[in-house]
Design an enzyme around this catalytic site. Structure first.
Site, PDB file in Angstrom:
ATOM      1  N   ALA A 156      42.732  29.021 -41.809  1.00  0.00           N
ATOM      2  CA  ALA A 156      41.299  29.240 -42.125  1.00  0.00           C
ATOM      3  C   ALA A 156      40.607  28.273 -41.289  1.00  0.00           C
ATOM      4  O   ALA A 156      39.857  27.175 -41.589  1.00  0.00           O
ATOM      5  CB  ALA A 156      41.217  28.426 -43.802  1.00  0.00           C
TER       6      ALA A 156
ATOM      7  N   LYS B 229      37.022  46.058 -36.504  1.00  0.00           N
ATOM      8  CA  LYS B 229      38.393  45.445 -36.696  1.00  0.00           C
ATOM      9  C   LYS B 229      38.429  45.508 -38.358  1.00  0.00           C
ATOM     10  O   LYS B 229      37.498  44.590 -38.876  1.00  0.00           O
ATOM     11  CB  LYS B 229      38.414  44.132 -36.122  1.00  0.00           C
TER      12      LYS B 229
ATOM     13  N   GLY C 246      51.872  40.507 -36.989  1.00  0.00           N
ATOM     14  CA  GLY C 246      53.207  40.276 -37.064  1.00  0.00           C
ATOM     15  C   GLY C 246      54.002  40.788 -35.839  1.00  0.00           C
ATOM     16  O   GLY C 246      55.135  40.720 -35.883  1.00  0.00           O
TER      17      GLY C 246
ATOM     18  N   ILE D 119      45.749  44.858 -38.488  1.00  0.00           N
ATOM     19  CA  ILE D 119      45.068  44.649 -39.186  1.00  0.00           C
ATOM     20  C   ILE D 119      44.427  43.217 -39.074  1.00  0.00           C
ATOM     21  O   ILE D 119      45.173  42.429 -38.225  1.00  0.00           O
ATOM     22  CB  ILE D 119      45.845  44.471 -40.768  1.00  0.00           C
TER      23      ILE D 119
ATOM     24  N   LEU E 272      36.201  30.285 -37.642  1.00  0.00           N
ATOM     25  CA  LEU E 272      35.563  30.922 -36.581  1.00  0.00           C
ATOM     26  C   LEU E 272      34.702  29.708 -35.881  1.00  0.00           C
ATOM     27  O   LEU E 272      33.486  29.901 -35.383  1.00  0.00           O
ATOM     28  CB  LEU E 272      34.694  32.045 -37.222  1.00  0.00           C
TER      29      LEU E 272
ATOM     30  N   SER F  20      42.589  38.439 -31.274  1.00  0.00           N
ATOM     31  CA  SER F  20      41.779  37.550 -31.565  1.00  0.00           C
ATOM     32  C   SER F  20      42.057  36.372 -31.965  1.00  0.00           C
ATOM     33  O   SER F  20      42.732  36.239 -33.251  1.00  0.00           O
ATOM     34  CB  SER F  20      40.372  38.217 -32.006  1.00  0.00           C
TER      35      SER F  20
ATOM     36  N   ASN G   3      35.593  39.583 -29.005  1.00  0.00           N
ATOM     37  CA  ASN G   3      35.669  39.444 -30.661  1.00  0.00           C
ATOM     38  C   ASN G   3      34.291  38.970 -30.954  1.00  0.00           C
ATOM     39  O   ASN G   3      33.867  37.873 -30.617  1.00  0.00           O
ATOM     40  CB  ASN G   3      36.786  38.743 -31.202  1.00  0.00           C
TER      41      ASN G   3
ATOM     42  N   CYS H  70      36.713  38.778 -41.178  1.00  0.00           N
ATOM     43  CA  CYS H  70      37.471  37.409 -41.231  1.00  0.00           C
ATOM     44  C   CYS H  70      37.394  36.953 -42.594  1.00  0.00           C
ATOM     45  O   CYS H  70      36.311  36.779 -43.113  1.00  0.00           O
ATOM     46  CB  CYS H  70      36.701  36.425 -40.314  1.00  0.00           C
TER      47      CYS H  70
ATOM     48  N   GLY I 154      49.644  38.552 -31.657  1.00  0.00           N
ATOM     49  CA  GLY I 154      48.943  37.441 -32.290  1.00  0.00           C
ATOM     50  C   GLY I 154      49.573  35.989 -32.519  1.00  0.00           C
ATOM     51  O   GLY I 154      49.872  35.429 -31.508  1.00  0.00           O
TER      52      GLY I 154
HETATM   53  C1  LIG Z   1      44.479  30.866 -35.810  1.00  0.00           C
HETATM   54  C2  LIG Z   1      44.240  32.411 -36.009  1.00  0.00           C
HETATM   55  C3  LIG Z   1      42.707  32.714 -35.529  1.00  0.00           C
HETATM   56  C4  LIG Z   1      42.164  34.006 -35.783  1.00  0.00           C
HETATM   57  N1  LIG Z   1      40.739  34.345 -35.341  1.00  0.00           N
HETATM   58  C5  LIG Z   1      40.354  35.438 -35.444  1.00  0.00           C
HETATM   59  C6  LIG Z   1      39.263  35.588 -34.847  1.00  0.00           C
HETATM   60  O1  LIG Z   1      38.314  34.660 -34.519  1.00  0.00           O
HETATM   61  N2  LIG Z   1      38.705  36.997 -35.084  1.00  0.00           N
HETATM   62  C7  LIG Z   1      39.424  37.960 -35.424  1.00  0.00           C
HETATM   63  O2  LIG Z   1      38.944  39.202 -35.641  1.00  0.00           O
HETATM   64  N3  LIG Z   1      40.568  37.776 -35.820  1.00  0.00           N
HETATM   65  C8  LIG Z   1      41.352  36.456 -35.888  1.00  0.00           C
HETATM   66  N4  LIG Z   1      42.416  36.362 -36.130  1.00  0.00           N
HETATM   67  C9  LIG Z   1      43.280  37.484 -36.577  1.00  0.00           C
HETATM   68  C10 LIG Z   1      44.356  37.820 -35.630  1.00  0.00           C
HETATM   69  O3  LIG Z   1      43.535  38.343 -34.532  1.00  0.00           O
HETATM   70  C11 LIG Z   1      45.079  39.058 -36.266  1.00  0.00           C
HETATM   71  O4  LIG Z   1      44.355  40.063 -36.574  1.00  0.00           O
HETATM   72  C12 LIG Z   1      46.002  38.551 -37.029  1.00  0.00           C
HETATM   73  O5  LIG Z   1      46.408  37.485 -36.877  1.00  0.00           O
HETATM   74  C13 LIG Z   1      47.248  39.644 -37.339  1.00  0.00           C
HETATM   75  O6  LIG Z   1      48.073  39.602 -36.188  1.00  0.00           O
HETATM   76  P1  LIG Z   1      49.431  38.512 -35.980  1.00  0.00           P
HETATM   77  O7  LIG Z   1      50.242  38.449 -37.281  1.00  0.00           O
HETATM   78  O8  LIG Z   1      50.153  39.056 -34.835  1.00  0.00           O
HETATM   79  O9  LIG Z   1      48.807  37.117 -35.842  1.00  0.00           O
HETATM   80  C14 LIG Z   1      43.028  35.002 -36.115  1.00  0.00           C
HETATM   81  C15 LIG Z   1      44.487  34.603 -36.131  1.00  0.00           C
HETATM   82  C16 LIG Z   1      44.887  33.485 -36.191  1.00  0.00           C
HETATM   83  C17 LIG Z   1      46.336  33.330 -36.656  1.00  0.00           C
END
Ligand SMILES: Cc1cc2nc3c(=O)[nH]c(=O)nc-3n(C[C@H](O)[C@H](O)[C@H](O)COP(=O)(O)O)c2cc1C
Ligand SMILES: Cc1cc2nc3c(=O)[nH]c(=O)nc-3n(C[C@H](O)[C@H](O)[C@H](O)COP(=O)(O)OP(=O)(O)OC[C@H]3O[C@@H](n4cnc5c(N)ncnc54)[C@H](O)[C@@H]3O)c2cc1C
Ligand code: FES
Lengths: 303, 300
Positions: B69, B163, B242, B189, B72, B20, B98, B128, B263
């Protein structure tokens, strides 16, 4: 499908202190419009995000399509780019963003610092159009000091004026320019009277770029420049001043904005700028600089 | 060879999902990869009304990852249903929506609005770190998490995935609270609360001061947390944090995840989820794995 592209580096040279010019061989050149950018990936695996860099120029080099980027070394990613040698490759996304709308006859192109490079492509594109002459493209370049760059190239496609915050005529670093052009430095905008310019005809003979001490706005005022449309790229305070000037004079203006980016394609919502009207994506007032921009109408954005 | 997995009764053609917020509602990256090849697409968080998000700078790079940051920013559930969901429905992939909110009522309203839509699964974002009210407050307290899970479960027509936030002392306790309240699955996570300081300006890099850390830098933490949750609950787990390669995805699967989400690495390579599906197939061929489900939780 679009994908991450790989370009071969054709050449790289330093234009001035910390300013580099990089030519990339890539078919993406055929798609590029003035005001668009590429997002370049560093090779260091710890630096995962691509670096947005404006397209400065496109051309054919040895029969192959090529894109030129001009950038300033400010951190790890750009420092890495500056070490790349001809024959090495670099990955990128692009061309990205919307670019400048081109139509008006007489245009004022304003570039501040590392916002100058995209103005070269715009000026070149205008020069390639039948209806516009070199006199119809007025270009104002703003520098911090004598570390100038791209002046002589810009002069090929338009009538160039300069502003530098700290000026010392003998110390100009734009090597090509020092050889080809003559300067008429104006010590400060306030002193214009004591350093009269002899008008465009005289300038053409000498090829000189008149300079004023101060900002691009000081130069515009000192040289009494006006046009049907304004295009500007540079730091936020400059764009703010250009916006105010354009609104005051009733000249439509297009501003190219900069913001921290992650994805570069409109996914992450990291790069937004505040807008007067609701944005099409989230229906709030936050347009994406990488997708709806980087070029916005002056009245559209809140700076 | 079987690559398909089952999350709470919903079959995904393969275990690779998008995370997401790193994939929008699919539209932009659909230009870079064929969404039909993915197990599922998880959308950006959707709230009841449009949300502005935070001031910029919202993102910055850090060693091996990034901070965000965003806060949302999203168009709200109405536009999401009329514009974004139909776009995703064109593809032969599952859609995970989501859901975010500031109050329990807001979460419930969004969940109800989604009840007669094409959404296959709902992922409830109670983690979040970048919005002041709601969101993470529900995910950092065992009792609050239990209560909201129970409420949402009552209203939701689709299976719900809670989540989880890594910003807790004992993540297995949170997983247990979700299971006890009737959640259908958990995902983890979300990002780790973090900070970057600009030493030349002597200020915070992000306007929000703190942001969520994601990317390869957090992977070992995420694998450990998935393992802990897998030991604590029977719920299917979507592992993330990651993931950059098929090898990374396999670590999560072996630690106990039934599926994985890819992600922020998309910002490094917009085709990465599809690439990971292909590389998983190659791994299974090379190491004679008949069914990907054999690997889930194989490390104890
Ligand atoms: C730019 C950005 C926006 C995100 N927005 C959301 C979100 O709207 N809702 C959510 O549950 N997680 C959000 N996440 C978290 C990711 O879904 C994910 O849990 C987290 O980044 C770890 O995975 P990754 O290291 O592969 O990115 C966001 C992450 C990033 C980097
Ligand atoms: C649309 C657009 C066009 C640009 N065009 C040019 C150009 O033609 N020439 C040029 O020299 N620079 C340009 N920039 C700025 C350029 O992107 C940054 O200087 C560069 O990303 C710095 O990378 P770094 O690794 O050297 O710096 P670091 O500070 O180490 O970078 C860390 C992170 O911050 C980001 N970042 C740092 N400074 C900026 C900035 N000013 N704007 C956006 N992101 C930043 C980086 O991309 C990276 O993700 C442009 C920026 C944008 C948004
Ligand atoms: S950089 Fe991701 S939306 Fe613009």
């Amino acid at each position: 499908m679009k994908h991450k592209e790989t370009a071969v580096i054709i050449k790289q040279e330093a234009l001035s202190d910390g300013i580099f010019s990089l030519w990339l061989e890539t078919e993406a050149a055929t798609l590029a419009k003035p005001g668009q950018f590429l997002s370049l990936y560093p090779k260091n695996a710890a630096r995962l995000l691509p670096r947005p860099i404006s397209i400065c120029e496109t051309d054919k080099i040895n029969g192959k399509s090529a894109i030129r980027l001009v950038y300033r070394v400010v951190g790890g990613g750009t420092a890495e780019f500056s070490t790349f040698k001809p024959g090495e490759t670099i990955d990128f996304l692009g061309p990205l963003g919307n670019g400048f709308p081109e139509n008006a006859r007489r245009a004022l192109l304003i570039g501040g610092g590392i916002g100058i490079p995209p103005m070269l492509m715009l000026a070149k594109s205008r020069a390639a159009r039948e209806q516009s002459s070199r006199e119809d493209t007025l270009i104002v370049t703003g520098y911090r000091d004598n570390n100038t760059f791209l002046l002589s190239e810009l002069s090929r496609y338009g009538t160039v004026y300069g502003a530098a915050e700290q000026l010392c005529a003998d110390l100009f670093t734009d090597r090509a320019l020092r050889n080809e052009l003559l300067f008429i430095p104006i010590r400060s905008a306030r002193q214009t009277e004591s350093f009269p310019l002899d008008g465009a005809s005289d300038r053409e003979k000498t090829g000189a770029v008149p300079f004023t001490e101060g900002t691009v706005l000081d130069a515009i005022k000192a040289f009494e420049l006006s046009a049907d449309v304004i295009y500007a790229c540079g730091p936020k305070p400059m764009l703010k001043a250009v916006k105010d000037f354009a609104l005051e004079k009733g000249i439509p203006a297009w501003l190219s904005l900069e913001e921290r980016m992650a994805c570069g394609v409109g996914v992450c919502l990291g790069c937004v700028c505040e807008t007067a009207e609701p944005d099409p994506h989230s229906l709030v007032t936050n347009k994406r600089v990488c997708r709806e921009g980087p070029v916005f109408a002056a009245e559209e954005v809140i700076l | 060879m079987n690559l398909s997995v089952n999350i709470a009764g919903v079959t995904l053609k393969n275990p690779v999902i998008t995370a997401s917020g790193t994939f929008g509602s699919g539209e932009e990256y659909a230009e870079y990869q064929d969404l039909n090849g993915l197990g599922a697409v998880t959308t950006k968080g959707v709230s009841l009304t449009p949300w502005m998000g935070n001031k910029t700078p919202r993102v910055t790079e850090v060693y091996g990852g990034m901070l965000n940051a965003i806060g949302l920013q999203n168009p709200g559930i109405d536009t999401f249903i009329t514009r974004d969901l139909p776009f995703l429905s064109q593809y032969d992939t599952r859609v995970i929506v989501n859901v975010c909110g500031k109050t329990t009522e807001e979460y419930l309203a969004v969940v109800e609005r989604l009840s007669d839509t094409a959404a296959d699964l709902l992922e409830i974002n109670v983690s979040c770190p970048n919005v002041k009210e709601g969101a993470i407050a529900f995910g950092q307290n065992r009792d609050a998490l239990f209560a909201i899970t129970k409420e949402i479960k009552k209203k939701a027509r689709q299976p719900i995935i809670m989540k989880l936030s890594p910003n807790v002392t004992n993540i297995a306790e949170m997983a247990k609270a979700c299971e006890a309240a009737g959640a259908d699955a958990i995902s983890l996570i979300n990002t780790i609360t973090a900070m970057k300081i600009d030493i030349y300006k002597r200020s915070f890099v992000l306007a929000n001061k703190t942001g969520g850390l994601s990317g390869p830098a957090i992977k070992p933490v995420a694998v450990r947390m998935v393992y802990e949750c897998a030991q604590a609950v029977k719920l299917p787990i979507i592992g993330m944090g990651g993931i950059a390669t098929a090898e990374d995805a396999l670590e999560f699967i072996m630690a106990g995840a039934s599926a994985v989400a890819v992600g922020m690495i998309h910002f490094h390579d917009p085709n990465r989820a599809t690439q990971i599906v292909q590389d998983l197939i190659q791994y299974m061929n090379t190491y004679h794995v008949e069914d990907i489900n054999e690997l889930t939780g194989c490390v104890r």
